[in-house]
Scaffold this motif. Structure first.
Motif, PDB file in Angstrom:
ATOM      1  N   SER A   1       0.815  -1.202   0.000  1.00 29.80           N
ATOM      2  CA  SER A   1       0.000   0.000   0.000  1.00 29.80           C
ATOM      3  C   SER A   1       0.857   1.264   0.000  1.00 29.80           C
ATOM      4  O   SER A   1       0.351   2.351  -0.122  1.00 29.80           O
ATOM      5  N   PHE A   2       2.179   1.096   0.148  1.00 27.37           N
ATOM      6  CA  PHE A   2       3.028   2.273   0.052  1.00 27.37           C
ATOM      7  C   PHE A   2       3.583   2.361  -1.359  1.00 27.37           C
ATOM      8  O   PHE A   2       3.905   1.367  -1.975  1.00 27.37           O
ATOM      9  N   ILE A   3       3.668   3.554  -1.855  1.00 28.21           N
ATOM     10  CA  ILE A   3       4.213   3.693  -3.195  1.00 28.21           C
ATOM     11  C   ILE A   3       5.579   4.353  -3.118  1.00 28.21           C
ATOM     12  O   ILE A   3       5.869   5.094  -2.189  1.00 28.21           O
ATOM     13  N   THR A   4       6.386   4.054  -4.070  1.00 26.07           N
ATOM     14  CA  THR A   4       7.729   4.633  -4.097  1.00 26.07           C
ATOM     15  C   THR A   4       7.645   6.070  -4.603  1.00 26.07           C
ATOM     16  O   THR A   4       6.634   6.492  -5.150  1.00 26.07           O
ATOM     17  N   LYS A   5       8.742   6.784  -4.416  1.00 27.40           N
ATOM     18  CA  LYS A   5       8.847   8.158  -4.899  1.00 27.40           C
ATOM     19  C   LYS A   5       8.530   8.232  -6.385  1.00 27.40           C
ATOM     20  O   LYS A   5       7.794   9.097  -6.827  1.00 27.40           O
ATOM     21  N   SER A   6       9.128   7.285  -7.115  1.00 21.79           N
ATOM     22  CA  SER A   6       8.952   7.321  -8.556  1.00 21.79           C
ATOM     23  C   SER A   6       7.501   7.031  -8.956  1.00 21.79           C
ATOM     24  O   SER A   6       6.970   7.615  -9.895  1.00 21.79           O
ATOM     25  N   GLU A   7       6.834   6.123  -8.207  1.00 19.03           N
ATOM     26  CA  GLU A   7       5.420   5.850  -8.511  1.00 19.03           C
ATOM     27  C   GLU A   7       4.546   7.074  -8.225  1.00 19.03           C
ATOM     28  O   GLU A   7       3.623   7.396  -8.968  1.00 19.03           O
ATOM     29  N   TYR A   8       4.878   7.769  -7.132  1.00 17.81           N
ATOM     30  CA  TYR A   8       4.133   8.995  -6.813  1.00 17.81           C
ATOM     31  C   TYR A   8       4.381  10.031  -7.899  1.00 17.81           C
ATOM     32  O   TYR A   8       3.466  10.712  -8.349  1.00 17.81           O
ATOM     33  N   GLY A   9       5.650  10.102  -8.333  1.00 12.48           N
ATOM     34  CA  GLY A   9       5.996  11.022  -9.409  1.00 12.48           C
ATOM     35  C   GLY A   9       5.215  10.716 -10.674  1.00 12.48           C
ATOM     36  O   GLY A   9       4.759  11.610 -11.369  1.00 12.48           O
ATOM     37  N   GLU A  10       5.034   9.412 -10.947  1.00 11.75           N
ATOM     38  CA  GLU A  10       4.287   9.015 -12.142  1.00 11.75           C
ATOM     39  C   GLU A  10       2.840   9.495 -12.048  1.00 11.75           C
ATOM     40  O   GLU A  10       2.281  10.018 -13.005  1.00 11.75           O
ATOM     41  N   GLN A  11       2.256   9.319 -10.868  1.00  8.92           N
ATOM     42  CA  GLN A  11       0.871   9.763 -10.693  1.00  8.92           C
ATOM     43  C   GLN A  11       0.753  11.274 -10.843  1.00  8.92           C
ATOM     44  O   GLN A  11      -0.187  11.775 -11.452  1.00  8.92           O
ATOM     45  N   LEU A  12       1.723  11.987 -10.278  1.00  9.92           N
ATOM     46  CA  LEU A  12       1.713  13.443 -10.383  1.00  9.92           C
ATOM     47  C   LEU A  12       1.859  13.866 -11.835  1.00  9.92           C
ATOM     48  O   LEU A  12       1.197  14.782 -12.304  1.00  9.92           O
ATOM     49  N   TYR A  13       2.782  13.159 -12.520  1.00 12.37           N
ATOM     50  CA  TYR A  13       3.049  13.517 -13.903  1.00 12.37           C
ATOM     51  C   TYR A  13       1.801  13.368 -14.756  1.00 12.37           C
ATOM     52  O   TYR A  13       1.498  14.211 -15.590  1.00 12.37           O
ATOM     53  N   LYS A  14       1.074  12.269 -14.511  1.00 14.83           N
ATOM     54  CA  LYS A  14      -0.107  12.019 -15.327  1.00 14.83           C
ATOM     55  C   LYS A  14      -1.288  12.876 -14.905  1.00 14.83           C
ATOM     56  O   LYS A  14      -2.107  13.263 -15.693  1.00 14.83           O
ATOM     57  N   LYS A  15      -1.387  13.142 -13.611  1.00 17.41           N
ATOM     58  CA  LYS A  15      -2.539  13.863 -13.106  1.00 17.41           C
ATOM     59  C   LYS A  15      -2.139  14.718 -11.907  1.00 17.41           C
ATOM     60  O   LYS A  15      -2.409  14.358 -10.775  1.00 17.41           O
ATOM     61  N   PRO A  16      -1.424  15.800 -12.151  1.00 13.07           N
ATOM     62  CA  PRO A  16      -1.125  16.679 -11.016  1.00 13.07           C
ATOM     63  C   PRO A  16      -2.448  17.345 -10.652  1.00 13.07           C
ATOM     64  O   PRO A  16      -3.465  17.016 -11.257  1.00 13.07           O
ATOM     65  N   ARG A  17      -2.454  18.232  -9.705  1.00 17.61           N
ATOM     66  CA  ARG A  17      -3.719  18.890  -9.411  1.00 17.61           C
ATOM     67  C   ARG A  17      -3.956  19.925 -10.508  1.00 17.61           C
ATOM     68  O   ARG A  17      -3.621  21.076 -10.371  1.00 17.61           O
TER      69      ARG A  17
END
Ligand code: HEC
Length: 111
Positions: free
Chosen positions: A22-38
């Motif tokens: 359930s924890f995501i890595t920095k890079s996975e969080y970065g991927e989510q931000l990249y695809k859908k930042p606020r």
């Protein structure tokens, strides 16, 4: 025996909820931000993995002009932040924090 079964069940349930998955890595969080930042996704202009792309072209005084979102791969968090803050006015404003720029860095260098 029933008690053991329900303890085991509770354990499995809890470890699914709070386990490493359930924890995501920095890079996975970065991927989510990249695809859908606020706001509108960086990927809409900079391409899927940050490799850059042509957004549009138009004619100005009979000359063809292009608007290009450059490649932003392998930039440091600092450079990403600078770039985001220097966007031309047609790009929406983003309000990202330092950690989010670091996550974007991690994602964009792994892509
Ligand atoms: C609507 C299109 C659009 C969106 C969405 C967008 N960008 Fe950009 N970005 C551009 C354009 C166009 C430029 C080039 C600006 C220039 O040449 O002056 C640019 C420049 C940059 C630069 C500077 C690159 C360099 O080498 O100087 C960075 C870094 C950057 N963007 C990161 C991002 C990130 C991260 C996101 C998402 C949070 C994002 N951009 C979303 C269009 C966009």
């Amino acid at each position: 025996m029933e008690i053991m079964k329900s303890l085991l069940f509770a354990f499995v349930l809890l470890s699914n909820l709070f386990g490493e998955d359930s924890f995501i890595t920095k890079s996975e969080y970065g991927e989510q931000l990249y695809k859908k930042p606020r706001g509108i996704g960086c990927s809409n202009c900079h391409g899927k993995g940050g490799s850059g792309m042509k957004i549009t072209s138009y004619l100005h005084k009979k000359k063809k002009k292009e608007i290009i979102a450059p490649s932003i791969r392998f930039l440091s968090a600092k450079k990403i932040e600078e770039g985001v803050n220097k966007h031309p006015s047609f790009v929406p404003k983003y309000f990202l924090v330092e950690d989010e720029y670091k996550s974007l860095e991690a994602f964009l260098e792994k892509k």
